[in-house]
Every structure is written in structure tokens, then in C-alpha cells.
Design a protein around this motif. Structure first.
Motif, mmCIF file in Angstrom:
data_model
loop_
_atom_site.group_PDB
_atom_site.id
_atom_site.type_symbol
_atom_site.label_atom_id
_atom_site.label_comp_id
_atom_site.label_asym_id
_atom_site.label_seq_id
_atom_site.Cartn_x
_atom_site.Cartn_y
_atom_site.Cartn_z
ATOM 1 N N GLY A 20 4.618 -25.631 -33.825
ATOM 2 C CA GLY A 20 4.559 -25.563 -35.280
ATOM 3 C C GLY A 20 4.212 -26.876 -35.958
ATOM 4 O O GLY A 20 4.016 -26.910 -37.173
ATOM 5 N N SER A 21 4.119 -27.955 -35.198
ATOM 6 C CA SER A 21 3.850 -29.270 -35.795
ATOM 7 C C SER A 21 2.470 -29.351 -36.435
ATOM 8 O O SER A 21 2.307 -29.982 -37.484
ATOM 9 C CB SER A 21 3.994 -30.370 -34.747
ATOM 10 O OG SER A 21 5.323 -30.462 -34.306
ATOM 11 N N MET A 22 1.480 -28.736 -35.814
ATOM 12 C CA MET A 22 0.126 -28.787 -36.379
ATOM 13 C C MET A 22 0.116 -28.151 -37.773
ATOM 14 O O MET A 22 -0.475 -28.687 -38.707
ATOM 15 C CB MET A 22 -0.881 -28.064 -35.480
ATOM 16 C CG MET A 22 -1.058 -28.692 -34.124
ATOM 17 S SD MET A 22 -1.831 -30.297 -34.223
ATOM 18 C CE MET A 22 -1.379 -30.941 -32.648
ATOM 19 N N HIS A 23 0.795 -27.007 -37.897
ATOM 20 C CA HIS A 23 0.871 -26.318 -39.189
ATOM 21 C C HIS A 23 1.667 -27.142 -40.196
ATOM 22 O O HIS A 23 1.294 -27.234 -41.360
ATOM 23 C CB HIS A 23 1.490 -24.931 -39.026
ATOM 24 C CG HIS A 23 0.624 -23.995 -38.258
ATOM 25 N ND1 HIS A 23 -0.514 -23.427 -38.778
ATOM 26 C CD2 HIS A 23 0.725 -23.534 -36.990
ATOM 27 C CE1 HIS A 23 -1.077 -22.650 -37.864
ATOM 28 N NE2 HIS A 23 -0.345 -22.710 -36.764
ATOM 29 N N ARG A 24 2.758 -27.729 -39.751
ATOM 30 C CA ARG A 24 3.591 -28.552 -40.637
ATOM 31 C C ARG A 24 2.794 -29.740 -41.184
ATOM 32 O O ARG A 24 2.820 -30.025 -42.387
ATOM 33 C CB ARG A 24 4.822 -29.041 -39.884
ATOM 34 C CG ARG A 24 5.698 -29.956 -40.692
ATOM 35 C CD ARG A 24 6.904 -30.402 -39.900
ATOM 36 N NE ARG A 24 7.557 -31.522 -40.557
ATOM 37 C CZ ARG A 24 8.540 -32.228 -40.030
ATOM 38 N NH1 ARG A 24 9.022 -31.922 -38.833
ATOM 39 N NH2 ARG A 24 9.079 -33.227 -40.692
ATOM 40 N N ILE A 25 2.087 -30.435 -40.308
ATOM 41 C CA ILE A 25 1.281 -31.579 -40.732
ATOM 42 C C ILE A 25 0.194 -31.120 -41.703
ATOM 43 O O ILE A 25 -0.019 -31.731 -42.756
ATOM 44 C CB ILE A 25 0.673 -32.307 -39.515
ATOM 45 C CG1 ILE A 25 1.784 -32.961 -38.681
ATOM 46 C CG2 ILE A 25 -0.364 -33.347 -39.960
ATOM 47 C CD1 ILE A 25 1.328 -33.484 -37.330
#
Length: 85
Positions: A20-25
């Protein structure tokens, strides 16, 4: 501010990020998820942009010059948050 690292180090950071980090960034920086993926070495420019990443051939996957460190800085912050858990 620019930052210079190896391509392999950039990929290690990407691979260490939690799901989920890509979406969060992308959400926090108001860019597409594909733009974030491109920053970490992807090459789909139909759905994402180049964010100031320049790769030069060399050892350890080559040298990467980051003209814009916002995505990098956010990735490091996420990794630091994960390490505190």
C-alpha cells in the motif's frame, strides 16, 4: 536538493516498503501510482510521469541521480515508521 544513490539501493528501498505504500505516496503527493512506480525504476510513461530520476550505467545497477527527493523522502519516512512498530 538532489540525491545520488545506486539503482540497486533504490530498488531495495522499494522492495522494503510495506503493501500500500505506492498508493499512500501517490495520494499524499497528488501524483499517479504509476509515477511513483516509475520513480523506483518502472518505465510505464503512458500512465505515469518521470519525476526527476536519471540513471547512469555503472556498478551496483548504475548510479541514480534524484532531482526531486519527495518520493524518496516519503519512502524513507514510511520505512522508519515500520521500524518503530
Amino acid at each position: 536538493m538532489t540525491k545520488t544513490i545506486t539503482f540497486n539501493e533504490l530498488r531495495r528501498i522499494k522492495d522494503s516498503l510495506p503493501d500500500g505504500s505506492m498508493h499512500r505516496i501517490a495520494d499524499e503527493l497528488n501524483v499517479t501510482t504509476q509515477t511513483v512506480r516509475n520513480y523506483f525504476g518502472g518505465s510505464n510513461y503512458s500512465f505515469g510521469k518521470n519525476c526527476g530520476l536519471h540513471i547512469e550505467p555503472g556498478p551496483d545497477g548504475g548510479i541514480v541521480v534524484l532531482d526531486n527527493t519527495q518520493i524518496y523522502d516519503m519512502a524513507i519516512r514510511i520505512l522508519e515508521e515500520e521500524n518503530k512498530k
